[in-house]
Enzyme design. Structure first.
Site, PDB file in Angstrom:
ATOM      1  N   HIS A  97      40.724  34.813  32.745  1.00 49.03           N
ATOM      2  CA  HIS A  97      41.413  35.545  31.690  1.00 49.03           C
ATOM      3  C   HIS A  97      41.621  34.602  30.504  1.00 49.03           C
ATOM      4  O   HIS A  97      42.069  33.463  30.688  1.00 49.03           O
ATOM      5  CB  HIS A  97      42.814  35.984  32.154  1.00 49.03           C
ATOM      6  CG  HIS A  97      42.854  36.896  33.344  1.00 49.03           C
ATOM      7  ND1 HIS A  97      43.110  38.249  33.245  1.00 49.03           N
ATOM      8  CD2 HIS A  97      42.690  36.656  34.678  1.00 49.03           C
ATOM      9  CE1 HIS A  97      43.117  38.795  34.451  1.00 49.03           C
ATOM     10  NE2 HIS A  97      42.865  37.846  35.338  1.00 49.03           N
TER      11      HIS A  97
ATOM     12  N   ASN B 116      43.165  34.081  38.785  1.00 44.80           N
ATOM     13  CA  ASN B 116      43.924  34.396  39.993  1.00 44.80           C
ATOM     14  C   ASN B 116      42.992  34.318  41.189  1.00 44.80           C
ATOM     15  O   ASN B 116      41.898  34.886  41.168  1.00 44.80           O
ATOM     16  CB  ASN B 116      44.527  35.805  39.883  1.00 44.80           C
ATOM     17  CG  ASN B 116      45.560  35.875  38.777  1.00 44.80           C
ATOM     18  OD1 ASN B 116      46.391  34.985  38.637  1.00 44.80           O
ATOM     19  ND2 ASN B 116      45.499  36.926  37.964  1.00 44.80           N
TER      20      ASN B 116
ATOM     21  N   CYS C  24      30.348  43.318  39.117  1.00 47.98           N
ATOM     22  CA  CYS C  24      28.888  43.383  39.224  1.00 47.98           C
ATOM     23  C   CYS C  24      28.374  44.672  38.580  1.00 47.98           C
ATOM     24  O   CYS C  24      27.321  44.671  37.938  1.00 47.98           O
ATOM     25  CB  CYS C  24      28.440  43.293  40.679  1.00 47.98           C
ATOM     26  SG  CYS C  24      28.505  41.618  41.369  1.00 47.98           S
TER      27      CYS C  24
ATOM     28  N   ASP D   9      39.789  43.039  28.493  1.00 44.84           N
ATOM     29  CA  ASP D   9      40.479  43.604  29.659  1.00 44.84           C
ATOM     30  C   ASP D   9      40.922  45.028  29.346  1.00 44.84           C
ATOM     31  O   ASP D   9      41.400  45.328  28.249  1.00 44.84           O
ATOM     32  CB  ASP D   9      41.691  42.731  30.025  1.00 44.84           C
ATOM     33  CG  ASP D   9      42.188  43.000  31.429  1.00 44.84           C
ATOM     34  OD1 ASP D   9      42.015  42.133  32.298  1.00 44.84           O
ATOM     35  OD2 ASP D   9      42.749  44.101  31.657  1.00 44.84           O
TER      36      ASP D   9
ATOM     37  N   GLY E  12      47.680  37.501  43.348  1.00 40.06           N
ATOM     38  CA  GLY E  12      47.535  38.860  42.829  1.00 40.06           C
ATOM     39  C   GLY E  12      46.138  39.180  42.337  1.00 40.06           C
ATOM     40  O   GLY E  12      45.962  40.058  41.488  1.00 40.06           O
TER      41      GLY E  12
ATOM     42  N   HIS F 223      36.656  35.477  37.753  1.00 38.99           N
ATOM     43  CA  HIS F 223      36.870  35.766  36.328  1.00 38.99           C
ATOM     44  C   HIS F 223      37.977  34.887  35.791  1.00 38.99           C
ATOM     45  O   HIS F 223      38.913  34.525  36.510  1.00 38.99           O
ATOM     46  CB  HIS F 223      37.189  37.247  36.096  1.00 38.99           C
ATOM     47  CG  HIS F 223      38.334  37.781  36.899  1.00 38.99           C
ATOM     48  ND1 HIS F 223      38.212  38.145  38.229  1.00 38.99           N
ATOM     49  CD2 HIS F 223      39.626  38.001  36.583  1.00 38.99           C
ATOM     50  CE1 HIS F 223      39.372  38.565  38.673  1.00 38.99           C
ATOM     51  NE2 HIS F 223      40.267  38.479  37.698  1.00 38.99           N
TER      52      HIS F 223
ATOM     53  N   THR G 118      42.975  41.045  41.955  1.00 41.30           N
ATOM     54  CA  THR G 118      42.660  42.446  42.273  1.00 41.30           C
ATOM     55  C   THR G 118      41.162  42.725  42.237  1.00 41.30           C
ATOM     56  O   THR G 118      40.700  43.662  42.893  1.00 41.30           O
ATOM     57  CB  THR G 118      43.371  43.411  41.305  1.00 41.30           C
ATOM     58  OG1 THR G 118      42.983  43.099  39.969  1.00 41.30           O
ATOM     59  CG2 THR G 118      44.877  43.311  41.438  1.00 41.30           C
TER      60      THR G 118
ATOM     61  N   HIS H 269      27.361  37.045  41.333  1.00 35.67           N
ATOM     62  CA  HIS H 269      28.617  37.266  42.054  1.00 35.67           C
ATOM     63  C   HIS H 269      29.113  35.998  42.738  1.00 35.67           C
ATOM     64  O   HIS H 269      28.401  35.386  43.540  1.00 35.67           O
ATOM     65  CB  HIS H 269      28.449  38.367  43.111  1.00 35.67           C
ATOM     66  CG  HIS H 269      29.732  38.687  43.812  1.00 35.67           C
ATOM     67  ND1 HIS H 269      30.628  39.618  43.340  1.00 35.67           N
ATOM     68  CD2 HIS H 269      30.293  38.148  44.931  1.00 35.67           C
ATOM     69  CE1 HIS H 269      31.678  39.652  44.144  1.00 35.67           C
ATOM     70  NE2 HIS H 269      31.502  38.765  45.118  1.00 35.67           N
TER      71      HIS H 269
ATOM     72  N   HIS I 224      35.647  39.198  42.080  1.00 37.68           N
ATOM     73  CA  HIS I 224      34.485  38.592  41.400  1.00 37.68           C
ATOM     74  C   HIS I 224      35.105  37.590  40.436  1.00 37.68           C
ATOM     75  O   HIS I 224      35.955  37.972  39.609  1.00 37.68           O
ATOM     76  CB  HIS I 224      33.689  39.689  40.681  1.00 37.68           C
ATOM     77  CG  HIS I 224      32.467  39.220  39.934  1.00 37.68           C
ATOM     78  ND1 HIS I 224      31.216  39.789  40.111  1.00 37.68           N
ATOM     79  CD2 HIS I 224      32.305  38.270  38.981  1.00 37.68           C
ATOM     80  CE1 HIS I 224      30.340  39.197  39.307  1.00 37.68           C
ATOM     81  NE2 HIS I 224      30.975  38.276  38.596  1.00 37.68           N
TER      82      HIS I 224
HETATM   83  P1  5GP Z   1      42.970  39.948  38.471  1.00 38.43           P
HETATM   84  O1  5GP Z   1      44.210  40.761  38.725  1.00 38.43           O
HETATM   85  O2  5GP Z   1      41.965  40.116  39.593  1.00 38.43           O
HETATM   86  O3  5GP Z   1      43.208  38.526  38.083  1.00 38.43           O
HETATM   87  O4  5GP Z   1      42.325  40.574  37.148  1.00 38.43           O
HETATM   88  C1  5GP Z   1      41.559  41.722  37.127  1.00 38.43           C
HETATM   89  C2  5GP Z   1      41.626  42.246  35.715  1.00 38.43           C
HETATM   90  O5  5GP Z   1      40.588  43.193  35.565  1.00 38.43           O
HETATM   91  C3  5GP Z   1      42.942  42.954  35.373  1.00 38.43           C
HETATM   92  O6  5GP Z   1      43.559  42.298  34.260  1.00 38.43           O
HETATM   93  C4  5GP Z   1      42.504  44.380  35.048  1.00 38.43           C
HETATM   94  O7  5GP Z   1      43.224  44.943  33.979  1.00 38.43           O
HETATM   95  C5  5GP Z   1      41.035  44.211  34.715  1.00 38.43           C
HETATM   96  N1  5GP Z   1      40.221  45.378  34.992  1.00 38.43           N
HETATM   97  C6  5GP Z   1      40.243  46.146  36.113  1.00 38.43           C
HETATM   98  N2  5GP Z   1      39.332  47.119  36.038  1.00 38.43           N
HETATM   99  C7  5GP Z   1      38.699  46.959  34.837  1.00 38.43           C
HETATM  100  C8  5GP Z   1      37.637  47.685  34.184  1.00 38.43           C
HETATM  101  O8  5GP Z   1      37.080  48.658  34.685  1.00 38.43           O
HETATM  102  N3  5GP Z   1      37.274  47.253  32.949  1.00 38.43           N
HETATM  103  C9  5GP Z   1      37.870  46.159  32.351  1.00 38.43           C
HETATM  104  N4  5GP Z   1      37.427  45.820  31.138  1.00 38.43           N
HETATM  105  N5  5GP Z   1      38.860  45.459  32.948  1.00 38.43           N
HETATM  106  C10 5GP Z   1      39.267  45.859  34.167  1.00 38.43           C
HETATM  107 ZN    ZN Z   2      30.615  40.924  41.778  1.00 40.37          ZN
END
Ligand code: 5GP
Ligand code: ZN
Length: 113
Positions: free
Chosen positions: A101, A86, A7, A30, A92, A99, A94, A46, A97
């Site tokens: 990939h 994810n 957000c 990313d 996993g 998203h 992290t 969100h 919000h």
């Molecule tokens: P998840 O693990 O939730 O599927 O993916 C979160 C993704 O967000 C990870 O691949 C991580 O590298 C990316 N990420 C985390 N913080 C930031 C950020 O501040 N900027 C960008 N562009 N990507 C981020």
């Molecule tokens: Zn959000």
């Protein structure tokens, strides 16, 4: 949504390397790429994860997948790519919000788990 990283990226409070934006969706690179091309596509509104998709908000998912196809083509991923979302701790997730990939630019490993 307070204290949500993505957000804050939507609001411009945290910078991002944008590759596509419209009124509903943002796509950006990313920060820790797992493949030569690694882009995240998010709804601006969100939604916590796939688990929070409902009849009321699911229209954005169709739009996101149209954006994914457009971004992948613009990035030269004609050879193929993977789309991953994810959801929850076991996957996993992290950033809580929604998203998607987009991973491509190399032959990806086949492991799904
Ligand atoms: P998840 O693990 O939730 O599927 O993916 C979160 C993704 O967000 C990870 O691949 C991580 O590298 C990316 N990420 C985390 N913080 C930031 C950020 O501040 N900027 C960008 N562009 N990507 C981020
Ligand atoms: Zn959000």
């Amino acid at each position: 949504m307070e204290n949500c990283l993505f957000c804050k990226i939507v609001a411009g409070e945290i910078p991002s390397n944008k590759v596509y934006e419209d009124e509903l969706v943002l796509a950006f690179r990313d920060i820790a790429p797992q493949a030569p091309t690694h882009i995240l596509v998010i709804p601006k509104a969100h939604i916590g994860s796939v688990a929070q998709i409902t009849p009321e908000n699911s229209g954005i998912v169709a739009h996101i997948f149209q954006v994914i196809a457009k971004v992948a083509e613009a990035e030269g991923l004609q050879n193929g790519y993977r789309v991953v979302s994810n959801c929850g701790d076991d996957a996993g997730q992290t950033v809580h919000h929604l998203h998607f990939h987009i991973l491509g630019g190399k032959k990806l490993a086949l492991e799904m788990a």
